[in-house]
Design an enzyme around this catalytic site. Structure first.
Site, mmCIF file in Angstrom:
data_model
loop_
_atom_site.group_PDB
_atom_site.id
_atom_site.type_symbol
_atom_site.label_atom_id
_atom_site.label_comp_id
_atom_site.label_asym_id
_atom_site.label_seq_id
_atom_site.Cartn_x
_atom_site.Cartn_y
_atom_site.Cartn_z
ATOM 1 C CE1 TYR A 23 -3.673 2.547 0.897
ATOM 2 C CE2 TYR A 23 -2.256 3.181 2.734
ATOM 3 C CZ TYR A 23 -3.356 3.420 1.938
ATOM 4 O OH TYR A 23 -4.145 4.525 2.164
ATOM 5 C CD GLU A 79 -13.734 -2.750 10.916
ATOM 6 O OE1 GLU A 79 -13.921 -2.933 9.704
ATOM 7 O OE2 GLU A 79 -13.796 -3.648 11.764
ATOM 8 C CE LYS A 91 -11.779 -4.545 18.269
ATOM 9 N NZ LYS A 91 -10.344 -4.763 18.502
ATOM 10 C CD GLN A 148 -0.505 -1.030 19.281
ATOM 11 O OE1 GLN A 148 -0.033 -1.256 20.390
ATOM 12 N NE2 GLN A 148 -1.430 -1.798 18.733
ATOM 13 N NE ARG A 168 -0.232 3.708 13.499
ATOM 14 C CZ ARG A 168 0.638 2.826 13.972
ATOM 15 N NH1 ARG A 168 1.418 3.136 14.978
ATOM 16 N NH2 ARG A 168 0.744 1.620 13.432
ATOM 17 N NE ARG A 217 2.962 5.908 10.014
ATOM 18 C CZ ARG A 217 2.435 4.878 9.343
ATOM 19 N NH1 ARG A 217 1.134 4.742 9.252
ATOM 20 N NH2 ARG A 217 3.225 3.986 8.770
HETATM 21 P P1 NAD Z 1 -12.541 4.632 1.481
HETATM 22 O O1 NAD Z 1 -12.209 3.187 1.304
HETATM 23 O O2 NAD Z 1 -13.689 4.991 2.339
HETATM 24 O O3 NAD Z 1 -12.719 5.324 0.061
HETATM 25 C C1 NAD Z 1 -12.068 4.899 -1.112
HETATM 26 C C2 NAD Z 1 -13.126 4.748 -2.188
HETATM 27 O O4 NAD Z 1 -12.492 4.316 -3.401
HETATM 28 C C3 NAD Z 1 -14.189 3.672 -1.845
HETATM 29 O O5 NAD Z 1 -15.478 4.229 -1.829
HETATM 30 C C4 NAD Z 1 -14.017 2.636 -2.931
HETATM 31 O O6 NAD Z 1 -15.243 2.040 -3.344
HETATM 32 C C5 NAD Z 1 -13.406 3.465 -4.054
HETATM 33 N N1 NAD Z 1 -12.764 2.592 -5.028
HETATM 34 C C6 NAD Z 1 -12.025 1.472 -4.781
HETATM 35 N N2 NAD Z 1 -11.686 0.878 -5.937
HETATM 36 C C7 NAD Z 1 -12.220 1.643 -6.939
HETATM 37 C C8 NAD Z 1 -12.223 1.528 -8.349
HETATM 38 N N3 NAD Z 1 -11.609 0.515 -8.960
HETATM 39 N N4 NAD Z 1 -12.864 2.469 -9.068
HETATM 40 C C9 NAD Z 1 -13.515 3.498 -8.461
HETATM 41 N N5 NAD Z 1 -13.537 3.655 -7.114
HETATM 42 C C10 NAD Z 1 -12.907 2.729 -6.368
HETATM 43 O O7 NAD Z 1 -11.201 5.322 2.012
HETATM 44 P P2 NAD Z 1 -10.963 6.808 2.547
HETATM 45 O O8 NAD Z 1 -10.571 6.689 3.972
HETATM 46 O O9 NAD Z 1 -12.077 7.699 2.169
HETATM 47 O O10 NAD Z 1 -9.638 7.179 1.739
HETATM 48 C C11 NAD Z 1 -9.610 8.069 0.631
HETATM 49 C C12 NAD Z 1 -8.176 8.196 0.126
HETATM 50 O O11 NAD Z 1 -7.326 8.661 1.175
HETATM 51 C C13 NAD Z 1 -7.571 6.875 -0.356
HETATM 52 O O12 NAD Z 1 -6.731 7.117 -1.444
HETATM 53 C C14 NAD Z 1 -6.743 6.426 0.826
HETATM 54 O O13 NAD Z 1 -5.688 5.573 0.439
HETATM 55 C C15 NAD Z 1 -6.238 7.762 1.373
HETATM 56 N N6 NAD Z 1 -5.883 7.699 2.794
HETATM 57 C C16 NAD Z 1 -6.844 7.593 3.754
HETATM 58 C C17 NAD Z 1 -6.467 7.556 5.095
HETATM 59 C C18 NAD Z 1 -7.479 7.464 6.207
HETATM 60 O O14 NAD Z 1 -7.077 7.556 7.372
HETATM 61 N N7 NAD Z 1 -8.755 7.316 5.947
HETATM 62 C C19 NAD Z 1 -5.114 7.613 5.441
HETATM 63 C C20 NAD Z 1 -4.169 7.712 4.439
HETATM 64 C C21 NAD Z 1 -4.564 7.782 3.104
#
Ligand code: NAD
Length: 338
Positions: free
Chosen positions: A149, A191, A200, A220, A222, A285
């Site tokens: 990731y 989640e 929980k 740990q 964060r 972190r």
């Molecule tokens: P989330 O999983 O709620 O949202 C991601 C969305 O992308 C989902 O609704 C999913 O259905 C959609 N998706 C997945 N595959 C897809 C595809 N092939 N085509 C179209 N849509 C697709 O996650 P989030 O927490 O809202 O995260 C949003 C962004 O922020 C992501 O890039 C994530 O990696 C990044 N991020 C989030 C966090 C966090 O703490 N939530 C931390 C670091 C980075």
């Protein structure tokens, strides 16, 4: 609508994306949302919402047509347990999504592109102690992210940099540090820690058991950032002229045990913590917000306690509804109705 700037939010059916659409509508943008699913917990406020799989090039071309700006949030992701156990799937899906979305945006003449990276790009060797030094943007190299990731996020950051240098596209890159809040995934395995902990504790409270399981020794550490600060930070970065990756998070570090204690207090119950084996991710972190303050003249300001109070109440309600529904379904089945 004629005077409104048209923007695309990918991942608009997800947690941060659905909140971002709401924010952008308040800022008077015309918004297209794209995802493989609709938001689970409320109806999207997007002017147009298209169900498209962004791993596919033709879908990316369709998604990025006629828009000036793209907020790229779509990703296959989840909490620590999911990320550590689906390396191949995550690397494959997210690489396709990001390569195709960025190139389609260039093909369609998109002017500004914001990419959502993660604190997971930071090297494992800087995060081995609970009492970790806050991570500065330049700490990303020499690279050694923990999971696929993080590697994919790092490569997509580099891709954005080259699209800016070679094609003149204005790219922005944000590195989130543990975003939490209401209307996000709270069960099912994807989640994140704050939502899992709220669930929980709500379940323990409603069952009257008052005991929860925590992965690892709970020491740990964060930092956690509330969703309203997150969407404001995204917007401020998009409007700024800062092209390098930027941290977006709180810089108050807590242990997972402390997180559990804060939520228990909000829930009004005393909880016993049982420590069990499980994925913990890196040992510690935290975000160094020096650059964030400099660049945006702002930083996240909503306290962990206030954000968790809203989040916990929402998750307790979800748990209550689910338990209530299960109970009434059981009662109906037992009386031969279903
Ligand atoms: P989330 O999983 O709620 O949202 C991601 C969305 O992308 C989902 O609704 C999913 O259905 C959609 N998706 C997945 N595959 C897809 C595809 N092939 N085509 C179209 N849509 C697709 O996650 P989030 O927490 O809202 O995260 C949003 C962004 O922020 C992501 O890039 C994530 O990696 C990044 N991020 C989030 C966090 C966090 O703490 N939530 C931390 C670091 C980075």
């Amino acid at each position: 609508m004629e005077n409104q700037v048209k923007v695309l939010v990918t991942g608009a059916g997800g947690f941060i994306g659905s909140h971002l659409v709401k924010y952008l509508k308040k800022e008077n943008f015309w918004v297209r949302g794209v995802d493989i699913k609709y938001p689970e917990f409320f109806e999207s406020e997007a002017d147009e919402f298209e169900i498209l799989d962004l791993r596919r090039w033709d879908n990316c071309l369709q998604a990025t047509r006629d828009v000036k700006e793209v907020y790229a949030l779509a990703a296959d992701m989840g909490g620590m347990g999911f990320i550590s156990n689906h390396n191949a799937q995550i690397l494959y899906n997210n690489s396709l999504i990001n390569l195709h979305t960025l190139e389609a945006a260039r093909t369609n003449g998109v002017k500004r592109y914001l990419y959502t990276s993660s604190a997971c790009i930071y090297p494992e060797y800087l995060q081995e102690e609970a009492d970790v030094k806050p991570l500065r943007e330049e700490d990303a190299y020499p690279a050694q992210p923990q999971d696929a990731y993080g590697w994919e996020k790092l490569v997509s950051e580099i891709l954005c940099m080259h699209y800016r240098n070679d094609y003149g596209m204005e790219t922005r890159t944000v590195r989130f540090h543990n975003i939490f809040g209401e209307n996000g995934t709270w069960e099912g395995g994807r989640e994140k820690a704050p939502a899992a902990m709220c669930r929980k504790i709500a379940e323990a409270k409603l069952d009257g058991k008052n005991s929860i399981e925590i992965w690892g020794d709970g020491e740990q550490t964060r930092s956690f950032c509330y969703i309203d600060d997150c969407v404001e930070g995204i917007y401020r970065l998009m409007r700024s002229d800062f092209p390098e990756p930027l941290n977006l998070g709180q810089d108050r570090m807590v242990t997972i045990n402390q997180l559990a204690d804060i939520i228990s207090e909000i829930a009004g119950v005393k909880i016993d913590k049982k420590h069990i084996d499980g994925q913990q991710g890196v040992r510690g972190r935290n975000s160094d917000n020096t650059k964030l303050r400099e660049v945006l003249n702002w930083e996240p300001e909503i306290s962990l306690e206030s954000g968790l109070a809203v989040t916990y109440r929402w998750i307790e309600e979800q748990v209550q509804n689910k338990t209530g529904n299960n109970k009434s379904h059981k009662a109906l089945t037992q009386s031969g109705v279903s």
